[in-house]
Design an enzyme around this catalytic site. Structure first.
Site, PDB file in Angstrom:
ATOM      1  N   HIS A  62      31.749  42.584  36.389  1.00  0.00           N
ATOM      2  CA  HIS A  62      31.124  41.309  36.016  1.00  0.00           C
ATOM      3  C   HIS A  62      31.285  41.042  34.515  1.00  0.00           C
ATOM      4  O   HIS A  62      31.051  41.928  33.698  1.00  0.00           O
ATOM      5  CB  HIS A  62      29.639  41.366  36.387  1.00  0.00           C
ATOM      6  CG  HIS A  62      28.936  40.054  36.341  1.00  0.00           C
ATOM      7  ND1 HIS A  62      29.275  38.982  37.139  1.00  0.00           N
ATOM      8  CD2 HIS A  62      27.891  39.625  35.585  1.00  0.00           C
ATOM      9  CE1 HIS A  62      28.482  37.969  36.888  1.00  0.00           C
ATOM     10  NE2 HIS A  62      27.630  38.324  35.943  1.00  0.00           N
TER      11      HIS A  62
ATOM     12  N   SER B 131      28.799  33.105  35.996  1.00  0.00           N
ATOM     13  CA  SER B 131      27.540  33.704  36.397  1.00  0.00           C
ATOM     14  C   SER B 131      26.429  32.646  36.400  1.00  0.00           C
ATOM     15  O   SER B 131      26.486  31.699  37.181  1.00  0.00           O
ATOM     16  CB  SER B 131      27.208  34.890  35.486  1.00  0.00           C
ATOM     17  OG  SER B 131      26.163  35.663  36.004  1.00  0.00           O
TER      18      SER B 131
ATOM     19  N   GLU C 106      33.015  43.391  40.761  1.00  0.00           N
ATOM     20  CA  GLU C 106      31.768  42.822  40.221  1.00  0.00           C
ATOM     21  C   GLU C 106      30.630  43.844  40.198  1.00  0.00           C
ATOM     22  O   GLU C 106      29.925  44.000  39.206  1.00  0.00           O
ATOM     23  CB  GLU C 106      31.334  41.618  41.068  1.00  0.00           C
ATOM     24  CG  GLU C 106      32.209  40.398  40.976  1.00  0.00           C
ATOM     25  CD  GLU C 106      31.857  39.504  39.799  1.00  0.00           C
ATOM     26  OE1 GLU C 106      30.884  39.799  39.089  1.00  0.00           O
ATOM     27  OE2 GLU C 106      32.572  38.504  39.613  1.00  0.00           O
TER      28      GLU C 106
END
Length: 533
Positions: free
Chosen positions: A453, A217, A336
């Protein structure tokens, strides 16, 4: 014979200089204690437990406190004797609001790193993997990510890094420009850590000429910045990007706009300081007034492009071939965007006071219009009908958010990089993933989260925030660690590289699906999203 002897000394975690030294370090070597290592600033004593050695809280730069706030990192001071390296250093100032949660901290003395190595000597120096944590550039720490399994089962050396966050790391402001390129202090910290690794990898049994930089990320976005930073050339030899493709998105900050946003952010910071301390000096105020958590910051934080440090954005650098050309492993999690759907559902529960509230068709349509505008929302709703997702508006929204952002960016990044470097694309696709151990604070939603995520992280690191892996999940963890560590050693993955025509992506899942090829661009409706441009 002399070369072989010197190399054996290095694999034991003691440099040739250490062997010649006197005092506690030499005594440790004499008694076979490889928990003591001499770095370029002094000796450290870690712990040797099970199959690994761990050295925590090693300073790689001076504390960025007092006059060093908002300046490039200065060298760490030398120390005498043997420094205790059994506990991590303080996390950089943050609210602790991002999961997996970094600890709340107001301590600016935070530029530390952690080294985890296999405990047994190796015939050759080991590959080194340097990890940059995620957290929106506002939260997180290196110590959050236990690297015992990755180091032991991957037979690599893992370094996890703290770097300055939020306004302390990424505030761009005209008043700070004379102190270095403002907005990039966290990025400069990362460079200092990479230089530390080059200088000290051999002392821990690592190969300073085989360093893989990887991040998730925000850490992946930082890694993209290192790929295009001229001054990062030679600091790493391979790259892994987890849920943070380099091209597209709205998180690339260019200097002129970042400076304008920084002025606005400074005004908000002034208000916080005045309310708490009855003054408005944001350059000497307590750090707790300068940090924001995920979703709270006045504007997106992250590296700032423009100037000598980052003269070109990734788009510009990759298009012109002016970037640090190293092999790349990049990928995303298949679901995600379900993290965004989760946040929306939890927000509705909080707003209505109804713990049973779920997203409905109206919520779905409103979110599409908010994200993409009314005209595009009609086409997207037709392409992603709720009926195709078990009648769940949340699952439909999760698919939209995944495909529109992360998946599209991954295809674009892979195709562009494939012109210049060997690139591999993966998709973490486990449908049954561990949930947060603190389910009272983070209740499960009405829909399956799947591979959303951050949910690949427990497969690579020890994270106490998550429930333990099941046996099939542990098997996938073993496979992923093999892939990541072999890539660190060789720059290759066990499937076809990405080309300009196809991602040639590999799906990573547990159970009967296992590891197998996937039509990534088709599955994520890449052509549809391109047609909306």
């Amino acid at each position: 014979m002399l070369k072989r002897t010197a190399h054996m000394v290095v694999t034991l975690g003691l440099t040739a200089a250490t062997v010649a030294a006197t005092g506690s370090v030499a005594a440790a070597a004499e008694h076979g204690d490889n928990s003591v290592v001499r770095t370029d600033k002094g000796a450290v004593r870690g712990t040797a437990t099970g199959p690994v050695r761990a050295f925590r809280g090693i300073p790689y730069a001076a504390a960025p406190t007092g006059d060093r706030r908002w300046t490039p990192p200065a060298p760490a001071a030398r120390w005498s004797g043997v420094r205790d390296a059994t506990r991590p250093g303080s996390a950089c100032p943050q609210t602790g609001s991002v999961r997996p949660a970094g600890p709340r901290s107001s301590n600016e003395d935070c530029l530390y790193l952690n080294v985890t190595t296999p405990r047994t000597p190796a015939a050759e120096p080991r590959a080194v993997m340097v990890y940059l944590h995620g957290g929106d550039h506002t939260d997180g720490s290196g110590a959050m990510h236990g690297a015992q399994q990755l180091a032991a089962r991957g037979d690599v050396i893992v370094v996890t890094v703290n770097y300055r966050l939020s306004a302390l790391g990424y505030l761009a402001h005209p008043a700070l420009e004379a102190r270095g390129e403002s907005g990039n202090y966290g990025f400069l910290d990362q460079q200092a850590a990479l230089r530390w690794v080059r200088r000290n990898a051999a002392a821990f049994g690592g190969d300073p000429d085989n360093v893989t930089l990887f991040g998730q990320s925000a850490g992946a976005h930082s890694t993209c910045a290192h790929m295009v930073a001229p001054s990062s050339a030679g600091l790493f030899d391979r790259v892994v990007l987890q849920s943070g493709a380099c091209l597209g998105g709205s998180d690339t900050r260019e200097r002129a706009n970042a400076l304008k946003q920084g002025v606005k952010a400074a005004r908000k910071i002034d208000e916080r300081i005045k309310a708490a301390e009855e003054r408005d000096d944001w350059r000497s105020a307590g750090p707790e007034h300068l940090v924001y958590g995920f979703g709270q910051s006045p504007y997106p934080y992250g590296p700032v492009y423009g100037g000598t440090l980052l003269p070109r954005t990734p788009q510009e650098a990759f298009a012109t071939g002016q970037y640090n050309k190293v092999p790349v492993l990049q990928g995303i999690n298949r679901h995600e965007g379900r993290a965004g759907a989760y946040a929306a559902e939890m927000g509705k529960k909080g707003a209505t006071g109804d713990p049973e509230a779920v997203l409905d068709q109206a919520d779905y349509r409103a979110r599409l219009e908010q994200e993409f505008g009314p005209r595009k929302a009609v086409a997207i709703a037709a392409r992603y009908p709720v009926g195709a997702y078990d009648g769940s508006p949340a699952l439909a929204l999760g698919a939209v958010l995944t495909d529109a952002d992360q998946a599209r960016r991954t295809v674009d990044t892979g195709r562009t990089l494939a012109r210049g470097v060997r690139t591999y694309t993966y998709e973490f696709a486990d449908h049954e993933t561990p949930w947060y151990a603190d389910a009272a604070t983070y209740p499960k939603p009405s829909f399956p989260m799947g591979a959303t995520h951050t949910f690949e992280l427990p497969y690579l690191f020890e994270l106490t925030e998550f429930d333990p892996l099941t046996e099939p999940q542990q098997a996938l963890s073993d496979a992923m660690i093999r892939i990541w560590s072999n890539f660190a050693r060789t720059g290759k993955a066990p499937w076809k590289p990405t080309t300009t025509a196809s991602p040639n992506a590999q799906s990573l899942a547990s159970g009967p699906d296992g590891v197998h090829p996937v039509d990534f661009a088709k599955d994520h409706q890449y052509d549809f999203w391109k047609s909306l441009d």
